[in-house]
Design an enzyme around this catalytic site. Structure first.
Site, mmCIF file in Angstrom:
data_model
loop_
_atom_site.group_PDB
_atom_site.id
_atom_site.type_symbol
_atom_site.label_atom_id
_atom_site.label_comp_id
_atom_site.label_asym_id
_atom_site.label_seq_id
_atom_site.Cartn_x
_atom_site.Cartn_y
_atom_site.Cartn_z
ATOM 1 C CD GLU A 146 -1.348 -2.315 2.136
ATOM 2 O OE1 GLU A 146 -2.126 -2.880 2.914
ATOM 3 O OE2 GLU A 146 -0.132 -2.635 2.019
ATOM 4 C CB CYS A 172 -0.755 -0.583 5.299
ATOM 5 S SG CYS A 172 0.938 -1.040 4.855
ATOM 6 N NE ARG A 176 18.592 -26.316 -6.149
ATOM 7 C CZ ARG A 176 19.594 -26.738 -6.896
ATOM 8 N NH1 ARG A 176 20.433 -25.857 -7.428
ATOM 9 N NH2 ARG A 176 19.763 -28.030 -7.118
ATOM 10 C CB THR A 234 22.401 -36.237 -1.819
ATOM 11 O OG1 THR A 234 21.303 -37.155 -1.796
ATOM 12 C CG2 THR A 234 22.235 -35.292 -3.001
ATOM 13 N NE ARG A 240 24.333 -24.562 -12.227
ATOM 14 C CZ ARG A 240 23.937 -25.434 -11.317
ATOM 15 N NH1 ARG A 240 23.794 -25.048 -10.056
ATOM 16 N NH2 ARG A 240 23.685 -26.691 -11.646
ATOM 17 C CD GLU A 297 17.093 -29.341 -4.886
ATOM 18 O OE1 GLU A 297 17.359 -29.968 -5.931
ATOM 19 O OE2 GLU A 297 17.409 -28.158 -4.702
ATOM 20 C CG HIS A 348 12.835 -36.949 -0.690
ATOM 21 N ND1 HIS A 348 13.943 -36.797 -1.472
ATOM 22 C CD2 HIS A 348 12.160 -35.761 -0.754
ATOM 23 C CE1 HIS A 348 13.948 -35.584 -1.998
ATOM 24 N NE2 HIS A 348 12.884 -34.942 -1.580
#
Length: 345
Positions: free
Chosen positions: A46, A82, A187, A199, A210, A285, A291
């Site tokens: 606002e 606001c 991400r 991993t 990137r 990830e 997971h």
């Protein structure tokens, strides 16, 4: 209001733990000013919209309507209220999508506007606004971060062609460059990105953004006994922070990384520690094991599964997801790949 929602989305990677908010001011059926909450701690939607029309008088604005995606705030935080600003500038009408669940607001902005003589309408495009601000809404009622699981799998349901891949092998591309860009955007829209030790050893990912514009999330690696060779982690060469999470007693000094002995009491305890330390939304990830832990603990709010077009024939099975009992499921295309996206109800 639709335009206000589109404006709000521009803050998707920079406003948490605040909400995404957009504002459009309309006079004589014409949009005369736009604004959105661009960054946490900075001007609200606002205020930004009104700053674009300093020349308009109270008499002009008495005929104007401000369309806002969230109830105007009524308390002093990092910025001035606001609701007071709208009153002071002389707006005649305010239309907003959803009530602010923050206990410091939660209807008081609406009341303040009404008491000052403004016409106030709420609930316009409410479902769309709630969906857009689902992370913010979660943070108001939970002490856990908003958790998003993501993995890629082959057409026949494998995450990797090998069950026991060698350390340093590198990642195996299952999906397209379009999916990579989509993942990098995700991400950028989350405070932290988490993987497990395996991993990190096998894929050695950069975990940066990137392919898109936006901030790198905090890279978080779970390494219970600090067995990683951190000198080989390319993520530590990127802008931003890297956190290594271990069990108490295994911590050691590592230049360029924060080692946090937070692995005690289970995954829910770790999630609360992450939240208290500024990880408001977490993008997971990791591999099948990581997971599987989040799924078994029922610690997730969303799941993204990107399915490629090629079959692997064998390898590491992707986690199995049973048909959700509630929530929103959407299946779309990302390049040649298929995206299955589930948001819990």
């Amino acid at each position: 209001m639709q335009l206000a929602l589109e404006l709000a989305e521009k803050g998707s990677s920079s406003t948490l733990p605040n909400p995404m908010v957009g504002c459009v001011i309309v006079l004589d059926s014409k949009a005369i000013a736009e604004g959105y909450h661009e960054k946490y701690g900075e001007g609200h939607a606002e205020a930004n919209a009104l700053a674009a029309i300093p020349e308009l008088s109270r008499e002009d604005l008495a005929r104007a309507t401000a369309y806002v995606t969230l109830e105007p705030c009524s308390h002093i935080g990092k910025t001035d209220p606001c609701a007071n600003l709208l009153i002071d500038r002389g707006l005649g009408r305010v239309v907003y999508a959803i009530e602010d669940p923050n206990p410091l607001v939660c209807g008081s902005g609406h009341s303040l506007l009404k008491e000052a003589g403004l016409e106030v309408v709420s609930g316009v495009l409410e479902d769309q606004a709630r969906l857009m601000n689902r992370k913010f809404l979660h943070l108001q009622k939970s002490n856990l971060p908003y958790v998003v699981l993501k993995w890629a799998e082959s057409l026949d349901g494998y995450m990797d062609p090998e069950i026991s891949a060698a350390n340093g092998r590198g990642g195996v591309a299952i999906t397209s460059i379009e999916t990579m860009r989509h993942v990098h955007q995700l991400r950028a829209e989350n405070s932290g990105v988490l993987i497990g030790r395996k991993t990190a050893e096998v894929d050695n990912p950069s975990l940066n953004v990137r392919e898109v514009k936006g901030p790198n999330p905090v890279r978080i690696v779970i390494d219970p006994e600090m067995k990683l060779d951190e000198t080989k982690l390319q993520m530590m060469d990127n802008d931003g922070e890297t956190w290594l999470i271990c069990k108490p007693g295994f911590e050691r000094h590592i230049p360029g990384a924060d080692v946090k002995p937070w692995l005690e009491g289970g995954l829910p305890v770790l999630m609360r520690k992450l939240r208290r330390n500024g990880i408001h939304s977490l993008f997971v990830e990791g591999g099948a094991f990581t997971h599987g832990k989040f799924l078994a603990e029922d610690l997730y709010n969303e799941i993204y599964i990107f399915k490629g077009v090629e079959e692997l024939g064998s390898g590491m099975n992707a986690p199995l997801i049973t048909q959700p009992k509630s929530g929103k499921v959407r299946e779309t295309s990302v390049g040649v790949d298929t995206l299955w996206h589930y948001i819990r109800g």
